[in-house]
Every structure is written in structure tokens, then in C-alpha cells.
Motif scaffolding. Structure first.
Motif, mmCIF file in Angstrom:
data_model
loop_
_atom_site.group_PDB
_atom_site.id
_atom_site.type_symbol
_atom_site.label_atom_id
_atom_site.label_comp_id
_atom_site.label_asym_id
_atom_site.label_seq_id
_atom_site.Cartn_x
_atom_site.Cartn_y
_atom_site.Cartn_z
ATOM 1 N N MET A 1 0.838 -1.196 0.000
ATOM 2 C CA MET A 1 0.000 0.000 0.000
ATOM 3 C C MET A 1 0.869 1.240 0.000
ATOM 4 O O MET A 1 1.779 1.379 0.810
ATOM 5 C CB MET A 1 -0.891 -0.004 1.247
ATOM 6 N N SER A 2 0.624 2.150 -0.894
ATOM 7 C CA SER A 2 1.408 3.373 -0.991
ATOM 8 C C SER A 2 0.914 4.388 0.018
ATOM 9 O O SER A 2 -0.244 4.385 0.434
ATOM 10 C CB SER A 2 1.296 3.962 -2.394
ATOM 11 N N ARG A 3 1.802 5.281 0.413
ATOM 12 C CA ARG A 3 1.437 6.343 1.329
ATOM 13 C C ARG A 3 1.700 7.662 0.614
ATOM 14 O O ARG A 3 2.846 8.136 0.559
ATOM 15 C CB ARG A 3 2.271 6.240 2.611
ATOM 16 N N PRO A 4 0.660 8.284 -0.003
ATOM 17 C CA PRO A 4 0.867 9.455 -0.835
ATOM 18 C C PRO A 4 1.580 10.600 -0.137
ATOM 19 O O PRO A 4 2.346 11.324 -0.744
ATOM 20 C CB PRO A 4 -0.552 9.850 -1.245
ATOM 21 N N THR A 5 1.315 10.816 1.159
ATOM 22 C CA THR A 5 1.935 11.934 1.855
ATOM 23 C C THR A 5 3.326 11.596 2.326
ATOM 24 O O THR A 5 4.085 12.472 2.710
ATOM 25 C CB THR A 5 1.090 12.348 3.066
ATOM 26 N N ASP A 6 3.686 10.329 2.304
ATOM 27 C CA ASP A 6 4.990 9.873 2.793
ATOM 28 C C ASP A 6 5.278 10.386 4.190
ATOM 29 O O ASP A 6 6.350 10.901 4.485
ATOM 30 C CB ASP A 6 6.105 10.260 1.833
ATOM 31 N N ARG A 7 4.308 10.248 5.058
ATOM 32 C CA ARG A 7 4.486 10.539 6.475
ATOM 33 C C ARG A 7 4.311 9.226 7.239
ATOM 34 O O ARG A 7 3.384 8.471 6.966
ATOM 35 C CB ARG A 7 3.449 11.548 6.973
ATOM 36 N N PRO A 8 5.178 8.931 8.211
ATOM 37 C CA PRO A 8 5.009 7.710 8.984
ATOM 38 C C PRO A 8 3.703 7.778 9.768
ATOM 39 O O PRO A 8 3.329 8.815 10.293
ATOM 40 C CB PRO A 8 6.209 7.716 9.949
ATOM 41 N N PHE A 9 3.009 6.662 9.832
ATOM 42 C CA PHE A 9 1.816 6.594 10.662
ATOM 43 C C PHE A 9 1.568 5.148 11.019
ATOM 44 O O PHE A 9 2.159 4.237 10.468
ATOM 45 C CB PHE A 9 0.598 7.192 9.953
ATOM 46 N N SER A 10 0.685 4.940 11.986
ATOM 47 C CA SER A 10 0.382 3.585 12.434
ATOM 48 C C SER A 10 -1.117 3.383 12.452
ATOM 49 O O SER A 10 -1.897 4.322 12.563
ATOM 50 C CB SER A 10 0.967 3.327 13.829
ATOM 51 N N PHE A 11 -1.530 2.114 12.329
ATOM 52 C CA PHE A 11 -2.933 1.743 12.382
ATOM 53 C C PHE A 11 -3.241 1.074 13.712
ATOM 54 O O PHE A 11 -2.377 0.428 14.303
ATOM 55 C CB PHE A 11 -3.278 0.724 11.292
ATOM 56 N N HIS A 12 -4.480 1.189 14.157
ATOM 57 C CA HIS A 12 -4.962 0.294 15.196
ATOM 58 C C HIS A 12 -5.266 -1.030 14.513
ATOM 59 O O HIS A 12 -6.033 -1.064 13.551
ATOM 60 C CB HIS A 12 -6.237 0.847 15.850
ATOM 61 N N PRO A 13 -4.693 -2.149 14.953
ATOM 62 C CA PRO A 13 -4.822 -3.424 14.236
ATOM 63 C C PRO A 13 -6.240 -3.789 13.818
ATOM 64 O O PRO A 13 -6.448 -4.223 12.691
ATOM 65 C CB PRO A 13 -4.233 -4.438 15.232
ATOM 66 N N PRO A 14 -7.282 -3.627 14.660
ATOM 67 C CA PRO A 14 -8.620 -4.023 14.226
ATOM 68 C C PRO A 14 -9.134 -3.232 13.029
ATOM 69 O O PRO A 14 -10.015 -3.673 12.312
ATOM 70 C CB PRO A 14 -9.488 -3.755 15.465
ATOM 71 N N LEU A 15 -8.599 -2.022 12.814
ATOM 72 C CA LEU A 15 -9.102 -1.180 11.731
ATOM 73 C C LEU A 15 -8.264 -1.260 10.466
ATOM 74 O O LEU A 15 -8.650 -0.729 9.436
ATOM 75 C CB LEU A 15 -9.134 0.287 12.204
ATOM 76 N N ALA A 16 -7.110 -1.929 10.539
ATOM 77 C CA ALA A 16 -6.196 -1.920 9.406
ATOM 78 C C ALA A 16 -6.819 -2.535 8.160
ATOM 79 O O ALA A 16 -6.715 -1.999 7.056
ATOM 80 C CB ALA A 16 -4.910 -2.664 9.764
ATOM 81 N N GLY A 17 -7.491 -3.696 8.304
ATOM 82 C CA GLY A 17 -8.081 -4.362 7.155
ATOM 83 C C GLY A 17 -9.166 -3.534 6.504
ATOM 84 O O GLY A 17 -9.226 -3.407 5.282
ATOM 85 N N ALA A 18 -10.028 -2.945 7.327
ATOM 86 C CA ALA A 18 -11.109 -2.127 6.787
ATOM 87 C C ALA A 18 -10.572 -0.897 6.075
ATOM 88 O O ALA A 18 -11.050 -0.501 5.021
ATOM 89 C CB ALA A 18 -12.067 -1.712 7.918
ATOM 90 N N PHE A 19 -9.534 -0.286 6.662
ATOM 91 C CA PHE A 19 -8.947 0.909 6.050
ATOM 92 C C PHE A 19 -8.303 0.578 4.715
ATOM 93 O O PHE A 19 -8.439 1.312 3.740
ATOM 94 C CB PHE A 19 -7.923 1.514 7.006
ATOM 95 N N ALA A 20 -7.591 -0.564 4.666
ATOM 96 C CA ALA A 20 -6.953 -0.972 3.410
ATOM 97 C C ALA A 20 -8.004 -1.234 2.341
ATOM 98 O O ALA A 20 -7.830 -0.879 1.173
ATOM 99 C CB ALA A 20 -6.102 -2.217 3.639
ATOM 100 N N ALA A 21 -9.123 -1.877 2.729
ATOM 101 C CA ALA A 21 -10.184 -2.151 1.762
ATOM 102 C C ALA A 21 -10.795 -0.857 1.237
ATOM 103 O O ALA A 21 -11.112 -0.736 0.057
ATOM 104 C CB ALA A 21 -11.264 -3.019 2.411
ATOM 105 N N LEU A 22 -10.947 0.126 2.144
ATOM 106 C CA LEU A 22 -11.499 1.416 1.731
ATOM 107 C C LEU A 22 -10.584 2.108 0.741
ATOM 108 O O LEU A 22 -11.022 2.660 -0.277
ATOM 109 C CB LEU A 22 -11.715 2.301 2.966
ATOM 110 N N LEU A 23 -9.264 2.088 1.021
ATOM 111 C CA LEU A 23 -8.319 2.706 0.092
ATOM 112 C C LEU A 23 -8.349 2.031 -1.272
ATOM 113 O O LEU A 23 -8.263 2.685 -2.305
ATOM 114 C CB LEU A 23 -6.900 2.643 0.673
#
Length: 213
Positions: A1-23
Motif C-alpha cells: 500500500m502506498s502512502r501518498p503523503t509519505d508521512r510515517p503513521f500507524s494503524f490500530h490493528p482491528p481497523l487496518a483491514g477495513a482501512f486498506a479495503a477502503l483505500l
């Protein structure tokens, strides 16, 4: 998964899958709407103009070997460490890279600085001269908090003549980052590189080039 802003960030594990699907869904939608896939920029950084190093006076000729580095630094990735979250984990920015591996950038920087104080040779030159070997150990952006970071450089220099060690020194250079992203990290590491080179030039000026018996 690319990060357009190129800023480090972290996910809360339960939300990572849903966020990736949304992207992914948004990417597909954008492609359908515009007719072409969304382009991701690849930004390249070097160390920029060198800051002048303080002059220790004329220096003798040196054979300056290529800077060596561990495997993790033998790539063009811009490395960062979220020390406030897990000090043992590193990562690289998705869309930002160095123009060449850090060891090569530092080799250029070091030879350019020393050439303003004396003659710079390579290891293959058939001239009797002291040999300078630099081992790069750390070259990364360290995040002390979500919005606070600094460039961190650690390197060990060894000066040799006729197979004998004249001196060895470990240098640590740190420089604050103005922004919490790849651009800020690149600027901070450039400043840390200049600090390291200044320290090294000063050390060479105080190290006599006479073989120890």
C-alpha cells in the motif's frame, strides 16, 4: 500500500483491514472516473549543497576508500524509526528515496570536503599515503514523538598507514527535522552528514600520520 503523503503513521490493528479495503475501493473508483490509474510520485533526495567544514589547516594526501555500510543501508530507501512506539523496528518511506545508497552519498560528501584541504586519492592509486576507511553504522530519521524527529548518523573512521592503525574514532551526529515527513528527514540527515564530515576533518587534523612502531 502506498502512502501518498509519505508521512510515517500507524494503524490500530482491528481497523487496518477495513482501512486498506477502503483505500482499494477509492483507488478503483478514481481509476474508473478518470480513465487512468492514480499516479504515485517518486521523490528523490540527495544531500544538497555541502556546508563548509571548518579548516584545520592543510592536510596530507589521503586515500579515501568508499564508505561501507550494512546491508540495510545498501539501498536507496529513506529509513525511519518510530522510537516512541517500538525502538527496535524500522521502516522505509513508500514514495521517497535517495538518489543513491547513503554510503555512496557520504563518500561523495567526504571526498569533496577533504579535497578542499588537501589531495584526495582512491584506494587504487599507486601512491604511498595514509588510508581512511569509514564504516557507516546508522543513517535514519528517528521519531521521538508523532511530530518530533531528528536525523541520526553514526559512523566509525579508521586511519591506517602501511597496514598499521594510526587512529580510530566513532562519530555521532544528530540534527533536528523541521517536518515530520520524508522531506524533513532528508534535510535533517543532510545536516547530520555535514556535522559528521566537520567532526571527521577536525579529527584528521589532530591525528598525526606517522606509522606506530
Amino acid at each position: 500500500m502506498s502512502r501518498p503523503t509519505d508521512r510515517p503513521f500507524s494503524f490500530h490493528p482491528p481497523l487496518a483491514g477495513a482501512f486498506a479495503a477502503l483505500l482499494l475501493a477509492l483507488g478503483v473508483l478514481a481509476g474508473c472516473t478518470l480513465g487512468t490509474p492514480a499516479a504515485v510520485a517518486d521523490i528523490r533526495y540527495d544531500l544538497g549543497p555541502a556546508a563548509p567544514a571548518a579548516s584545520p589547516g592543510p592536510l596530507p594526501p589521503y586515500k579515501v576508500l568508499d564508505v561501507s555500510a550494512p546491508q540495510v543501508l545498501n539501498s536507496d530507501g529513506v529509513i525511519y524509526r518510530l522510537s516512541y512506539a517500538d525502538n527496535q523496528r524500522t521502516a522505509t518511506y513508500a514514495n521517497s528515496h535517495w538518489t543513491m545508497p547513503p554510503a555512496q552519498l557520504l563518500t561523495q560528501r567526504l571526498r569533496a570536503a577533504l579535497s578542499s584541504h588537501g589531495t584526495v586519492l582512491t584506494g587504487g592509486d599507486g601512491v604511498h599515503a595514509p588510508v581512511l576507511k569509514v564504516d557507516l553504522e546508522q543513517f535514519e530519521q528517528v521519531f521521538d514523538g508523532q511530530s518530533e524527529s531528528h536525523g541520526a548518523l553514526t559512523a566509525r573512521a579508521t586511519l591506517m598507514l602501511d597496514g598499521k592503525v594510526l587512529g580510530q574514532q566513532t562519530f555521532i551526529a544528530r540534527a533536528p527535522a523541521s517536518t515530520a515527513d520524508a522531506a524533513g528527514g532528508a534535510r535533517a540527515l543532510a545536516a547530520a552528514s555535514d556535522d559528521f564530515v566537520s567532526q571527521l576533518v577536525a579529527w584528521l587534523g589532530m591525528t598525526p600520520v606517522v606509522a606506530q612502531q
